[in-house]
Design a protein around this motif. Structure first.
Motif, PDB file in Angstrom:
ATOM      1  N   ALA A   1       0.875  -1.119   0.008  1.00 25.54           N
ATOM      2  CA  ALA A   1       0.236   0.048   0.012  1.00 25.54           C
ATOM      3  C   ALA A   1       0.902   1.217   0.067  1.00 25.54           C
ATOM      4  O   ALA A   1       2.077   1.128   0.518  1.00 25.54           O
ATOM      5  CB  ALA A   1      -0.802   0.111   1.208  1.00 25.54           C
ATOM      6  N   ALA A   2       0.370   2.331  -0.429  1.00 30.43           N
ATOM      7  CA  ALA A   2       1.041   3.691  -0.466  1.00 30.43           C
ATOM      8  C   ALA A   2       1.871   3.984   0.939  1.00 30.43           C
ATOM      9  O   ALA A   2       0.744   3.755   1.814  1.00 30.43           O
ATOM     10  CB  ALA A   2       0.440   4.660  -0.747  1.00 30.43           C
ATOM     11  N   GLY A   3       2.837   4.275   1.214  1.00 27.04           N
ATOM     12  CA  GLY A   3       3.383   4.647   2.278  1.00 27.04           C
ATOM     13  C   GLY A   3       4.308   3.414   2.968  1.00 27.04           C
ATOM     14  O   GLY A   3       4.928   3.569   3.998  1.00 27.04           O
ATOM     15  N   GLU A   4       4.049   2.193   2.445  1.00 23.60           N
ATOM     16  CA  GLU A   4       4.767   1.003   2.890  1.00 23.60           C
ATOM     17  C   GLU A   4       5.733   0.535   1.722  1.00 23.60           C
ATOM     18  O   GLU A   4       5.770  -0.567   1.327  1.00 23.60           O
ATOM     19  CB  GLU A   4       3.983  -0.068   3.165  1.00 23.60           C
ATOM     20  N   ALA A   5       6.937   1.407   2.023  1.00 20.18           N
ATOM     21  CA  ALA A   5       7.938   1.156   0.571  1.00 20.18           C
ATOM     22  C   ALA A   5       8.643   0.014   1.114  1.00 20.18           C
ATOM     23  O   ALA A   5       8.915  -0.456   2.282  1.00 20.18           O
ATOM     24  CB  ALA A   5       8.771   2.202   0.487  1.00 20.18           C
ATOM     25  N   ASP A   6       9.150  -0.607  -0.135  1.00 19.26           N
ATOM     26  CA  ASP A   6      10.052  -1.639   0.263  1.00 19.26           C
ATOM     27  C   ASP A   6      11.352  -1.043   0.869  1.00 19.26           C
ATOM     28  O   ASP A   6      11.639   0.168   0.550  1.00 19.26           O
ATOM     29  CB  ASP A   6      10.806  -2.336  -1.045  1.00 19.26           C
ATOM     30  N   PRO A   7      12.076  -1.596   2.021  1.00 23.48           N
ATOM     31  CA  PRO A   7      12.979  -0.975   2.715  1.00 23.48           C
ATOM     32  C   PRO A   7      14.234  -0.822   1.452  1.00 23.48           C
ATOM     33  O   PRO A   7      14.445  -1.592   0.768  1.00 23.48           O
ATOM     34  CB  PRO A   7      13.542  -1.991   3.648  1.00 23.48           C
ATOM     35  N   ILE A   8      14.949   0.179   1.709  1.00 25.34           N
ATOM     36  CA  ILE A   8      16.233   0.626   1.063  1.00 25.34           C
ATOM     37  C   ILE A   8      17.311   0.443   2.062  1.00 25.34           C
ATOM     38  O   ILE A   8      17.185   0.824   3.115  1.00 25.34           O
ATOM     39  CB  ILE A   8      15.997   1.872   0.161  1.00 25.34           C
ATOM     40  N   PHE A   9      18.649   0.199   1.253  1.00 29.54           N
ATOM     41  CA  PHE A   9      19.601  -0.184   2.082  1.00 29.54           C
ATOM     42  C   PHE A   9      20.846   0.707   1.813  1.00 29.54           C
ATOM     43  O   PHE A   9      20.863   1.330   0.717  1.00 29.54           O
ATOM     44  CB  PHE A   9      19.986  -1.848   1.796  1.00 29.54           C
ATOM     45  N   VAL A  10      21.660   0.672   2.613  1.00 31.56           N
ATOM     46  CA  VAL A  10      23.024   1.246   2.423  1.00 31.56           C
ATOM     47  C   VAL A  10      24.020   0.541   1.657  1.00 31.56           C
ATOM     48  O   VAL A  10      24.261  -0.728   2.016  1.00 31.56           O
ATOM     49  CB  VAL A  10      23.837   1.624   3.806  1.00 31.56           C
ATOM     50  N   THR A  11      24.272   0.833   0.416  1.00 28.30           N
ATOM     51  CA  THR A  11      24.880   0.003  -0.740  1.00 28.30           C
ATOM     52  C   THR A  11      26.564   0.271  -0.758  1.00 28.30           C
ATOM     53  O   THR A  11      27.012   0.029  -1.648  1.00 28.30           O
ATOM     54  CB  THR A  11      24.301   0.114  -1.802  1.00 28.30           C
ATOM     55  N   THR A  12      26.678   1.493  -0.273  1.00 34.75           N
ATOM     56  CA  THR A  12      28.218   1.749  -0.256  1.00 34.75           C
ATOM     57  C   THR A  12      28.730   2.130   1.051  1.00 34.75           C
ATOM     58  O   THR A  12      28.050   2.741   2.050  1.00 34.75           O
ATOM     59  CB  THR A  12      28.507   3.027  -1.066  1.00 34.75           C
ATOM     60  N   THR A  13      30.221   2.024   1.274  1.00 31.11           N
ATOM     61  CA  THR A  13      30.585   2.207   2.735  1.00 31.11           C
ATOM     62  C   THR A  13      30.960   3.556   2.915  1.00 31.11           C
ATOM     63  O   THR A  13      31.652   4.212   1.686  1.00 31.11           O
ATOM     64  CB  THR A  13      31.976   1.434   2.750  1.00 31.11           C
ATOM     65  N   PRO A  14      30.507   4.445   3.922  1.00 30.90           N
ATOM     66  CA  PRO A  14      30.793   5.666   4.101  1.00 30.90           C
ATOM     67  C   PRO A  14      32.386   5.810   4.242  1.00 30.90           C
ATOM     68  O   PRO A  14      33.015   5.132   4.891  1.00 30.90           O
ATOM     69  CB  PRO A  14      30.129   5.965   5.602  1.00 30.90           C
ATOM     70  N   PRO A  15      32.836   6.871   3.557  1.00 36.02           N
ATOM     71  CA  PRO A  15      34.349   6.912   3.495  1.00 36.02           C
ATOM     72  C   PRO A  15      34.867   7.488   4.966  1.00 36.02           C
ATOM     73  O   PRO A  15      34.284   8.206   5.755  1.00 36.02           O
ATOM     74  CB  PRO A  15      34.483   8.184   2.693  1.00 36.02           C
ATOM     75  N   GLY A  16      36.075   6.815   5.199  1.00 42.38           N
ATOM     76  CA  GLY A  16      36.787   7.324   6.489  1.00 42.38           C
ATOM     77  C   GLY A  16      36.384   6.723   7.799  1.00 42.38           C
ATOM     78  O   GLY A  16      36.932   7.142   8.798  1.00 42.38           O
ATOM     79  N   TYR A  17      35.510   5.701   7.630  1.00 42.01           N
ATOM     80  CA  TYR A  17      35.032   5.317   8.842  1.00 42.01           C
ATOM     81  C   TYR A  17      35.860   4.460   9.957  1.00 42.01           C
ATOM     82  O   TYR A  17      35.635   4.453  11.044  1.00 42.01           O
ATOM     83  CB  TYR A  17      33.665   4.251   8.645  1.00 42.01           C
ATOM     84  N   ARG A  18      37.080   3.977   9.177  1.00 41.96           N
ATOM     85  CA  ARG A  18      38.094   3.411  10.252  1.00 41.96           C
ATOM     86  C   ARG A  18      38.679   4.319  11.039  1.00 41.96           C
ATOM     87  O   ARG A  18      39.222   3.999  12.114  1.00 41.96           O
ATOM     88  CB  ARG A  18      39.080   2.713   9.325  1.00 41.96           C
ATOM     89  N   ASP A  19      38.684   5.693  10.815  1.00 41.77           N
ATOM     90  CA  ASP A  19      39.075   6.819  11.672  1.00 41.77           C
ATOM     91  C   ASP A  19      38.299   7.300  12.625  1.00 41.77           C
ATOM     92  O   ASP A  19      38.438   8.282  13.395  1.00 41.77           O
ATOM     93  CB  ASP A  19      39.729   7.902  10.492  1.00 41.77           C
ATOM     94  N   TRP A  20      37.052   7.088  12.631  1.00 39.26           N
ATOM     95  CA  TRP A  20      35.999   7.294  13.590  1.00 39.26           C
ATOM     96  C   TRP A  20      36.332   7.016  14.856  1.00 39.26           C
ATOM     97  O   TRP A  20      36.978   6.069  15.264  1.00 39.26           O
ATOM     98  CB  TRP A  20      34.554   6.868  13.160  1.00 39.26           C
ATOM     99  N   LYS A  21      35.490   7.935  15.732  1.00 41.39           N
ATOM    100  CA  LYS A  21      35.861   7.604  17.244  1.00 41.39           C
ATOM    101  C   LYS A  21      35.015   6.701  17.683  1.00 41.39           C
ATOM    102  O   LYS A  21      34.196   5.793  17.185  1.00 41.39           O
ATOM    103  CB  LYS A  21      35.228   8.725  17.979  1.00 41.39           C
ATOM    104  N   TRP A  22      35.817   5.969  18.894  1.00 41.59           N
ATOM    105  CA  TRP A  22      35.160   4.729  19.358  1.00 41.59           C
ATOM    106  C   TRP A  22      33.926   4.829  20.193  1.00 41.59           C
ATOM    107  O   TRP A  22      34.139   5.606  21.102  1.00 41.59           O
ATOM    108  CB  TRP A  22      36.166   3.954  20.384  1.00 41.59           C
ATOM    109  N   ILE A  23      32.904   4.132  19.941  1.00 39.33           N
ATOM    110  CA  ILE A  23      31.781   3.859  20.672  1.00 39.33           C
ATOM    111  C   ILE A  23      31.746   2.961  21.975  1.00 39.33           C
ATOM    112  O   ILE A  23      31.658   3.050  23.149  1.00 39.33           O
ATOM    113  CB  ILE A  23      30.546   4.049  19.978  1.00 39.33           C
ATOM    114  N   SER A  24      31.850   1.657  21.229  1.00 40.52           N
ATOM    115  CA  SER A  24      31.967   0.608  22.283  1.00 40.52           C
ATOM    116  C   SER A  24      32.312  -0.647  21.705  1.00 40.52           C
ATOM    117  O   SER A  24      32.795  -0.590  20.572  1.00 40.52           O
ATOM    118  CB  SER A  24      30.540   0.103  22.958  1.00 40.52           C
ATOM    119  N   VAL A  25      32.572  -1.727  22.358  1.00 40.13           N
ATOM    120  CA  VAL A  25      32.813  -2.844  21.804  1.00 40.13           C
ATOM    121  C   VAL A  25      31.637  -4.057  22.150  1.00 40.13           C
ATOM    122  O   VAL A  25      30.806  -3.854  23.233  1.00 40.13           O
ATOM    123  CB  VAL A  25      34.094  -3.675  22.628  1.00 40.13           C
ATOM    124  N   ALA A  26      31.551  -5.222  21.492  1.00 41.84           N
ATOM    125  CA  ALA A  26      30.635  -6.273  21.949  1.00 41.84           C
ATOM    126  C   ALA A  26      31.252  -7.794  21.377  1.00 41.84           C
ATOM    127  O   ALA A  26      32.091  -7.562  20.616  1.00 41.84           O
ATOM    128  CB  ALA A  26      29.388  -5.939  21.122  1.00 41.84           C
TER     129      ALA A  26
END
Lengths: 173, 173
Positions: A28-53
């Protein structure tokens, strides 16, 4: 010939218009198929640390969770929901014993990241990803995004983190 | 009066000279008492992420290992020994089950950082910390440095990491 061309253009315009009104077939209108992130954001390996798991079960995984500046500020300010522009990265590795450390400790007690397994992203854009709680999900193995069937499992699980805007990870002080 | 002042200055100069030749009493020259890192380096929580670790045995700990820019560059370039100016921080937390995550997964499989337990630093200064392999060690609990007796256990253990300039942590790609 000119009439056929006109007809084709007219059909294309109508199809385009319908497509933009009804985001996906089968919903129905308003219930779109989900769209996904298909490219890796640049520079993420240099981002600050949030936590571990550390996940056991079938995963045996380590995760390091990093955030871009918008994410870090939101976490530190306790801002919920996360603002548009937030990106959270989860870098996953196998959870393996460290022979080097265990030798020093004299017993098997030390675990470190083994091979990288995948990298996941949550990208907040409340307009673009409105159908999935404002979050776009991404999953990359060897730099390649997972297929849509796999990706559809992200939101139903994250949706359960109701108290923290669909994000499982808390900030480690 | 002027003579007494001169004498005091002369004594001070001699004491200083002797002190710089014989780094500490009770040791032969060149075997100085170790000196430790007693203040936390500013801004370390914003440093880039190197890796994670999980220790069992008596520790039950999570570690996130972060590095200043000198450390990160050295790791990425594979530079050994680490250059002076390198600082590596190990933020330790208890390793605890995540009730929130386990509910979603439907089984006990998820572990996250609990309370912060301590923060450790390795500071590379091959002159200042010559007696301990060029590394100054720091251990802070609630912001307060550990006493010298405790700190003397750092170097004998790290000394065993011979192939990686006394550093146990490898860079997670």
């Amino acid at each position: 010939m000119r009439q056929i061309a006109f007809l084709l253009i007219a059909v294309a315009v109508v199809v385009g218009a319908v497509a933009s009104m009804v985001p996906s077939s089968g919903h129905a209108a308003g219930e779109a198929d989900p769209i996904f992130v298909t490219t890796t954001p640049p520079g993420y390996r240099d981002w600050k640390w949030i936590s571990v798991a550390h996940e056991e079960g079938n995963l045996h995984s380590f995760a390091a969770i990093l955030g871009n500046d918008v994410a870090i500020k939101a976490y530190r300010d306790g801002m919920l929901p996360f603002p548009d522009g937030t990106i959270i990265a989860a870098l996953h590795y196998s959870h393996v014993p460290s022979e080097q450390n265990n030798k020093v400790f004299g017993q098997p007690q030390s675990f470190v990241p083994g091979e990288p397994t995948n990298i996941q992203f949550m990208v907040k854009d409340s307009t673009k990803y409105a159908a999935t709680g404002g979050w776009g999900f991404g999953h990359f193995k060897d730099g390649k995004p997972a297929d849509a069937a796999f990706m559809k499992s992200c939101f139903p699980c994250h949706e359960k983190a109701t108290g923290s805007d669909l994000v499982f990870t808390h900030y480690a002080p």
